[in-house]
Design a protein around this motif. Structure first.
Motif, PDB file in Angstrom:
ATOM      1  N   THR A  15       0.849  -1.189   0.000  1.00  0.00           N
ATOM      2  CA  THR A  15       0.000   0.000   0.000  1.00  0.00           C
ATOM      3  C   THR A  15       0.886   1.242   0.000  1.00  0.00           C
ATOM      4  OG1 THR A  15      -0.101   0.057   2.423  1.00  0.00           O
ATOM      5  CG2 THR A  15      -1.858  -1.149   1.295  1.00  0.00           C
ATOM      6  N   GLY A  16       0.292   2.378  -0.318  1.00  0.00           N
ATOM      7  CA  GLY A  16       0.976   3.662  -0.227  1.00  0.00           C
ATOM      8  C   GLY A  16       1.640   4.079  -1.528  1.00  0.00           C
ATOM      9  N   GLN A  17       2.176   5.290  -1.504  1.00  0.00           N
ATOM     10  CA  GLN A  17       2.962   5.799  -2.626  1.00  0.00           C
ATOM     11  C   GLN A  17       4.210   6.469  -2.070  1.00  0.00           C
ATOM     12  OE1 GLN A  17       1.051   8.929  -4.961  1.00  0.00           O
ATOM     13  NE2 GLN A  17      -0.428   9.266  -3.338  1.00  0.00           N
ATOM     14  N   PHE A  18       5.325   6.260  -2.772  1.00  0.00           N
ATOM     15  CA  PHE A  18       6.623   6.669  -2.258  1.00  0.00           C
ATOM     16  C   PHE A  18       7.463   7.252  -3.390  1.00  0.00           C
ATOM     17  CE2 PHE A  18       4.921   3.065  -0.021  1.00  0.00           C
ATOM     18  CZ  PHE A  18       5.084   3.384   1.317  1.00  0.00           C
ATOM     19  N   LEU A  19       7.899   8.483  -3.218  1.00  0.00           N
ATOM     20  CA  LEU A  19       8.743   9.147  -4.198  1.00  0.00           C
ATOM     21  C   LEU A  19      10.193   8.729  -3.976  1.00  0.00           C
ATOM     22  CD1 LEU A  19       9.004  11.289  -6.454  1.00  0.00           C
ATOM     23  CD2 LEU A  19       9.251  13.006  -4.639  1.00  0.00           C
ATOM     24  N   ARG A  20      10.858   8.374  -5.064  1.00  0.00           N
ATOM     25  CA  ARG A  20      12.262   7.975  -5.011  1.00  0.00           C
ATOM     26  C   ARG A  20      12.995   8.555  -6.212  1.00  0.00           C
ATOM     27  NH1 ARG A  20      11.065   7.023  -0.623  1.00  0.00           N
ATOM     28  NH2 ARG A  20      11.378   5.186   0.639  1.00  0.00           N
ATOM     29  N   SER A  21      14.335   8.483  -6.179  1.00  0.00           N
ATOM     30  CA  SER A  21      15.161   8.929  -7.301  1.00  0.00           C
ATOM     31  C   SER A  21      15.948   7.763  -7.854  1.00  0.00           C
ATOM     32  CB  SER A  21      16.139  10.009  -6.844  1.00  0.00           C
ATOM     33  OG  SER A  21      15.452  11.168  -6.448  1.00  0.00           O
ATOM     34  N   LEU A  22      16.039   7.724  -9.173  1.00  0.00           N
ATOM     35  CA  LEU A  22      16.909   6.758  -9.835  1.00  0.00           C
ATOM     36  C   LEU A  22      18.330   7.298  -9.783  1.00  0.00           C
ATOM     37  CD1 LEU A  22      14.955   5.967 -13.123  1.00  0.00           C
ATOM     38  CD2 LEU A  22      15.495   4.339 -11.310  1.00  0.00           C
ATOM     39  N   ASP A  23      19.309   6.418  -9.532  1.00  0.00           N
ATOM     40  CA  ASP A  23      20.687   6.880  -9.621  1.00  0.00           C
ATOM     41  C   ASP A  23      21.168   6.751 -11.068  1.00  0.00           C
ATOM     42  OD1 ASP A  23      21.557   4.238 -10.038  1.00  0.00           O
ATOM     43  OD2 ASP A  23      22.389   4.018  -8.028  1.00  0.00           O
ATOM     44  N   ASP A  24      22.385   7.164 -11.324  1.00  0.00           N
ATOM     45  CA  ASP A  24      22.922   7.174 -12.687  1.00  0.00           C
ATOM     46  C   ASP A  24      23.052   5.778 -13.291  1.00  0.00           C
ATOM     47  OD1 ASP A  24      23.065   9.921 -12.580  1.00  0.00           O
ATOM     48  OD2 ASP A  24      25.171   9.945 -11.952  1.00  0.00           O
ATOM     49  N   LYS A  25      23.070   4.750 -12.450  1.00  0.00           N
ATOM     50  CA  LYS A  25      23.190   3.371 -12.934  1.00  0.00           C
ATOM     51  C   LYS A  25      21.837   2.698 -13.149  1.00  0.00           C
ATOM     52  CE  LYS A  25      27.661   2.731 -10.729  1.00  0.00           C
ATOM     53  NZ  LYS A  25      28.432   1.978  -9.730  1.00  0.00           N
ATOM     54  N   GLY A  26      20.744   3.427 -12.871  1.00  0.00           N
ATOM     55  CA  GLY A  26      19.402   2.850 -13.028  1.00  0.00           C
ATOM     56  C   GLY A  26      18.941   2.069 -11.815  1.00  0.00           C
ATOM     57  N   ARG A  27      19.523   2.383 -10.655  1.00  0.00           N
ATOM     58  CA  ARG A  27      19.105   1.718  -9.414  1.00  0.00           C
ATOM     59  C   ARG A  27      18.147   2.625  -8.651  1.00  0.00           C
ATOM     60  NH1 ARG A  27      25.048   0.605  -7.120  1.00  0.00           N
ATOM     61  NH2 ARG A  27      24.916   2.848  -7.391  1.00  0.00           N
ATOM     62  N   VAL A  28      17.248   1.981  -7.918  1.00  0.00           N
ATOM     63  CA  VAL A  28      16.297   2.715  -7.088  1.00  0.00           C
ATOM     64  C   VAL A  28      16.065   1.905  -5.815  1.00  0.00           C
ATOM     65  CG1 VAL A  28      14.250   1.701  -8.205  1.00  0.00           C
ATOM     66  CG2 VAL A  28      14.063   3.925  -7.056  1.00  0.00           C
ATOM     67  N   ALA A  29      15.946   2.620  -4.700  1.00  0.00           N
ATOM     68  CA  ALA A  29      15.737   1.956  -3.406  1.00  0.00           C
ATOM     69  C   ALA A  29      14.256   1.676  -3.191  1.00  0.00           C
ATOM     70  CB  ALA A  29      16.276   2.823  -2.273  1.00  0.00           C
ATOM     71  N   ILE A  30      13.975   0.428  -2.843  1.00  0.00           N
ATOM     72  CA  ILE A  30      12.611   0.054  -2.448  1.00  0.00           C
ATOM     73  C   ILE A  30      12.367   0.682  -1.076  1.00  0.00           C
ATOM     74  CG2 ILE A  30      11.105  -1.887  -1.841  1.00  0.00           C
ATOM     75  CD1 ILE A  30      11.794  -2.478  -4.595  1.00  0.00           C
ATOM     76  N   PRO A  31      11.228   1.333  -0.873  1.00  0.00           N
ATOM     77  CA  PRO A  31      10.948   1.926   0.436  1.00  0.00           C
ATOM     78  C   PRO A  31      11.088   0.877   1.559  1.00  0.00           C
ATOM     79  CG  PRO A  31       9.347   2.661  -1.175  1.00  0.00           C
ATOM     80  CD  PRO A  31      10.157   1.589  -1.839  1.00  0.00           C
ATOM     81  N   LYS A  32      11.743   1.284   2.612  1.00  0.00           N
ATOM     82  CA  LYS A  32      12.049   0.373   3.721  1.00  0.00           C
ATOM     83  C   LYS A  32      10.799  -0.313   4.257  1.00  0.00           C
ATOM     84  CE  LYS A  32      15.308   0.193   7.445  1.00  0.00           C
ATOM     85  NZ  LYS A  32      16.289   0.940   8.207  1.00  0.00           N
ATOM     86  N   SER A  33       9.695   0.420   4.349  1.00  0.00           N
ATOM     87  CA  SER A  33       8.467  -0.157   4.909  1.00  0.00           C
ATOM     88  C   SER A  33       7.880  -1.251   4.020  1.00  0.00           C
ATOM     89  CB  SER A  33       7.425   0.939   5.141  1.00  0.00           C
ATOM     90  OG  SER A  33       7.069   1.554   3.914  1.00  0.00           O
TER      91      SER A  33
END
Length: 148
Positions: free
Chosen positions: A9-27
């Motif tokens: 559930t929910g919505q979470f804003l994140r940034s892609l890094d230069d390598k195309g990686r993104v962090a999954i929200p901890k929760s």
């Protein structure tokens, strides 16, 4: 289809890094496990499925009539483009370049929980989608619950 525990559930804003990686929200990581299946989603998004949900979905898709040309085409497109991605020590996943392009993901992205899975959207596209559908919430709810 199986729901992960807890459901996404929910919505979470994140940034892609230069390598195309993104962090999954901890929760959300507890419901992810160590790896996810990353697949083309609908409405120019990407879908991320935990293993148990993906297996259930794959079984449903695979049951289709082999003589149905549209079902064959969908199975080919879906399974050929789906990739298993592993979470690294920082909880990030690497999004393959072809899926980044397909979903039009730029620097800012949004994870949204959709119960059984996550969707990953370009932030601007998600905001446009949300604005276009928000006023229809009651109508969509009626149609969803009426069809069950």
């Amino acid at each position: 289809m199986l729901l992960p525990d807890p459901p996404f559930t929910g919505q979470f804003l994140r940034s892609l890094d230069d390598k195309g990686r993104v962090a999954i929200p901890k929760s959300l990581r507890r419901s992810c496990g160590e790896s996810l299946y990353l697949a083309p989603g609908t409405d120019e998004s990407l879908a991320l499925y935990p293993k148990s949900v993906f297996i259930s979905l794959a079984e449903r898709i695979s049951v289709g009539n082999p003589a149905d040309a549209q079902a064959r085409a969908f199975r080919r497109l879906f399974f050929a483009q789906t990739q298993m991605v592993n979470l690294d020590a920082q909880g990030r996943i690497l999004i393959p370049a072809e899926l980044l392009r397909q979903a039009g993901l730029k620097k800012e992205v949004v994870f949204i929980g959709v119960g059984t899975h996550l969707e990953l959207w370009d932030r601007e596209r998600w905001e446009q989608y949300l604005a276009s559908k928000a006023m229809q919430y009651d109508k969509l709810a009626e149609q969803t619950f009426h069809s069950q």
